[in-house]
Design a protein around this motif. Structure first.
Motif, PDB file in Angstrom:
ATOM      1  N   ALA B   6      48.966  41.850  31.892  1.00  0.00           N
ATOM      2  CA  ALA B   6      47.821  41.780  32.806  1.00  0.00           C
ATOM      3  C   ALA B   6      48.335  41.638  34.229  1.00  0.00           C
ATOM      4  O   ALA B   6      49.168  40.783  34.514  1.00  0.00           O
ATOM      5  CB  ALA B   6      46.937  40.598  32.438  1.00  0.00           C
ATOM      6  N   LEU B   7      47.835  42.481  35.109  1.00  0.00           N
ATOM      7  CA  LEU B   7      48.274  42.473  36.509  1.00  0.00           C
ATOM      8  C   LEU B   7      47.046  42.421  37.411  1.00  0.00           C
ATOM      9  O   LEU B   7      45.946  42.778  36.987  1.00  0.00           O
ATOM     10  CB  LEU B   7      49.080  43.739  36.820  1.00  0.00           C
ATOM     11  N   PRO B  42      56.379  45.192  37.377  1.00  0.00           N
ATOM     12  CA  PRO B  42      55.317  44.321  36.842  1.00  0.00           C
ATOM     13  C   PRO B  42      55.838  43.006  36.260  1.00  0.00           C
ATOM     14  O   PRO B  42      55.156  41.981  36.323  1.00  0.00           O
ATOM     15  CB  PRO B  42      54.646  45.194  35.770  1.00  0.00           C
ATOM     16  N   CYS B  45      55.799  40.126  38.645  1.00  0.00           N
ATOM     17  CA  CYS B  45      54.515  39.559  39.095  1.00  0.00           C
ATOM     18  C   CYS B  45      54.239  38.295  38.300  1.00  0.00           C
ATOM     19  O   CYS B  45      54.240  38.308  37.072  1.00  0.00           O
ATOM     20  CB  CYS B  45      53.383  40.563  38.886  1.00  0.00           C
ATOM     21  N   THR B  46      54.002  37.199  39.035  1.00  0.00           N
ATOM     22  CA  THR B  46      53.715  35.919  38.364  1.00  0.00           C
ATOM     23  C   THR B  46      52.219  35.615  38.321  1.00  0.00           C
ATOM     24  O   THR B  46      51.822  34.535  37.907  1.00  0.00           O
ATOM     25  CB  THR B  46      54.422  34.760  39.080  1.00  0.00           C
ATOM     26  N   TYR B  47      51.398  36.562  38.782  1.00  0.00           N
ATOM     27  CA  TYR B  47      49.941  36.360  38.828  1.00  0.00           C
ATOM     28  C   TYR B  47      49.621  35.150  39.699  1.00  0.00           C
ATOM     29  O   TYR B  47      48.721  34.374  39.409  1.00  0.00           O
ATOM     30  CB  TYR B  47      49.375  36.166  37.418  1.00  0.00           C
ATOM     31  N   ALA B  49      48.384  35.267  42.645  1.00  0.00           N
ATOM     32  CA  ALA B  49      47.146  35.588  43.399  1.00  0.00           C
ATOM     33  C   ALA B  49      47.347  35.574  44.903  1.00  0.00           C
ATOM     34  O   ALA B  49      46.381  35.601  45.657  1.00  0.00           O
ATOM     35  CB  ALA B  49      45.991  34.676  42.997  1.00  0.00           C
ATOM     36  N   GLU B  52      45.866  38.735  46.313  1.00  0.00           N
ATOM     37  CA  GLU B  52      44.406  38.697  46.400  1.00  0.00           C
ATOM     38  C   GLU B  52      43.972  37.875  47.614  1.00  0.00           C
ATOM     39  O   GLU B  52      43.051  38.269  48.346  1.00  0.00           O
ATOM     40  CB  GLU B  52      43.835  38.055  45.132  1.00  0.00           C
ATOM     41  N   ALA B  53      44.659  36.754  47.846  1.00  0.00           N
ATOM     42  CA  ALA B  53      44.266  35.857  48.936  1.00  0.00           C
ATOM     43  C   ALA B  53      44.517  36.485  50.299  1.00  0.00           C
ATOM     44  O   ALA B  53      43.778  36.225  51.248  1.00  0.00           O
ATOM     45  CB  ALA B  53      45.021  34.536  48.808  1.00  0.00           C
ATOM     46  N   ARG B  61      42.061  42.016  43.118  1.00  0.00           N
ATOM     47  CA  ARG B  61      41.382  40.969  42.343  1.00  0.00           C
ATOM     48  C   ARG B  61      42.308  40.431  41.254  1.00  0.00           C
ATOM     49  O   ARG B  61      42.887  41.221  40.507  1.00  0.00           O
ATOM     50  CB  ARG B  61      40.126  41.532  41.671  1.00  0.00           C
ATOM     51  N   CYS B  62      42.451  39.122  41.227  1.00  0.00           N
ATOM     52  CA  CYS B  62      43.146  38.466  40.113  1.00  0.00           C
ATOM     53  C   CYS B  62      42.061  37.781  39.285  1.00  0.00           C
ATOM     54  O   CYS B  62      41.502  36.768  39.697  1.00  0.00           O
ATOM     55  CB  CYS B  62      44.149  37.442  40.620  1.00  0.00           C
ATOM     56  N   GLU B  63      41.763  38.350  38.156  1.00  0.00           N
ATOM     57  CA  GLU B  63      40.625  37.890  37.364  1.00  0.00           C
ATOM     58  C   GLU B  63      41.071  36.991  36.218  1.00  0.00           C
ATOM     59  O   GLU B  63      42.139  37.190  35.627  1.00  0.00           O
ATOM     60  CB  GLU B  63      39.874  39.098  36.799  1.00  0.00           C
ATOM     61  N   TYR B  64      40.225  36.014  35.947  1.00  0.00           N
ATOM     62  CA  TYR B  64      40.481  35.098  34.829  1.00  0.00           C
ATOM     63  C   TYR B  64      39.275  35.067  33.904  1.00  0.00           C
ATOM     64  O   TYR B  64      38.144  34.928  34.370  1.00  0.00           O
ATOM     65  CB  TYR B  64      40.713  33.672  35.338  1.00  0.00           C
TER      66      TYR B  64
END
Lengths: 222, 83
Positions: B6-7, B42, B45-47, B49, B52-53, B61-64
């Motif tokens: 997930a990215l 990929p 990437c540590t997610y 965010a 996004e910020a 968008r970093c979605e949860y």
């Protein structure tokens, strides 16, 4: 100005109304289609109508002078919005409304709505019941905002929105959570990390996992 | 393009190709290509965010999903990284 009466079936508020009331509503309601991202109404403007979502979703929000946006709710299929100001003479829209996705709405002018309430008490009582539910919700919300910390509110939000086996799942960004809780994303980021450190949740890339439900309930009461 | 990981989602319609995400990604996972930014690495990437910020266009968008611990892994974990 009228709509297919069968569209009223998609609004639970109208489902139990007697046939003459439904027929009268269908006479004054018009169907409106809004594209994704379309602004449907602007907060502060004179209220012209109440709306009922029959398909899609509509974000109800307020903008502050500092540019922050607070999402009050998202109206989905079957739910009304802008109903309160529509019931008042000379009322103003409480908030702005924007279609999240392409949406179909029923629109009933404030004038027609109040005229039908005078004619049909059943309609008035049905709308009062809906408004009483909203008042209950707002009373809870005031308690939440005034008595609980942001961390407590975040804990309550996670408990209320944790889903089980639902596909597709509702997903949230930190900005969206912040808007729902009346704060900013940095605060939400810190709050999530604090809940991770406390062992109440885990962050697994695209998932916020509630691992200690009781602990989160206790946190939500702080 | 699909990834098993997930990215963050990058909306290439909203993206202005300013390159802020490329510059500020702590893991240096993002690179700019002709069509816009993409996750060239990929796994780096540590997610977090950060993209996004800081995206000025709000294109990332970093979605949860919010789930209970006993839930199975989200089927959304294997999904498009750009749209």
């Amino acid at each position: 100005m009228s709509c297919d009466e069968r569209l009223l079936d998609r609004v639970p508020l109208f489902a139990g109304l007697p046939a003459p009331v439904r027929a009268a509503l269908a006479q004054v309601a018009t169907e409106r289609v809004s594209g994704a991202g379309e602004l449907i109404l602007l907060g502060g403007e004179p209220c012209e109508a109440a709306y009922f979502v029959i398909e899609g979703a509509v974000r109800i929000f307020r903008d502050s002078l500092s540019g922050r946006q607070q999402v009050l709710t998202t109206a989905v299929r079957g739910t009304p919005f802008n109903l309160v100001p529509a019931l008042r003479t000379g009322g103003a829209n409480h908030a702005s409304a924007e279609a999240v996705v392409a949406s179909r709405l029923l629109q009933i002018s404030s004038h027609d709505l109040r005229r039908l309430i005078r004619l049909y008490p059943d309609l008035g009582l049905t709308l009062l019941d809906d408004l009483a539910g909203k008042l209950d919700h707002l009373t809870d919300l005031v308690e939440t905002i005034s008595l609980r910390s942001v961390r407590g509110r975040l804990a309550r939000f996670l408990l209320d929105n944790a889903e089980k086996d639902q596909v597709p799942r509702r997903v949230w960004t930190q900005d969206e959570i912040a808007a729902r809780l009346g704060t900013v994303r940095d605060v939400i980021g810190r709050g999530l990390r604090a809940l991770v450190d406390a062992g109440l949740i885990q962050l697994d890339r695209e998932r916020i996992i509630v691992v200690d439900r009781e602990g989160l309930v206790a946190e939500s009461n702080l | 393009m699909r990834s098993a990981l997930a990215l963050p989602r990058i909306d290439l319609v909203l993206c202005t190709r300013c390159g802020v995400c490329v510059s500020l990604c702590p893991g240096h996972a993002v690179e700019m290509a002709d069509e816009g930014p993409h996750f060239a690495r990929p796994l780096d990437c540590t997610y977090c965010a950060e993209c996004e910020a800081t995206c000025p266009a709000g294109a990332i968008r970093c979605e949860y999903a919010i789930v209970w611990a006993e839930d199975p892994p989200s089927p959304g974990g294997d999904r498009c990284t750009t749209s």
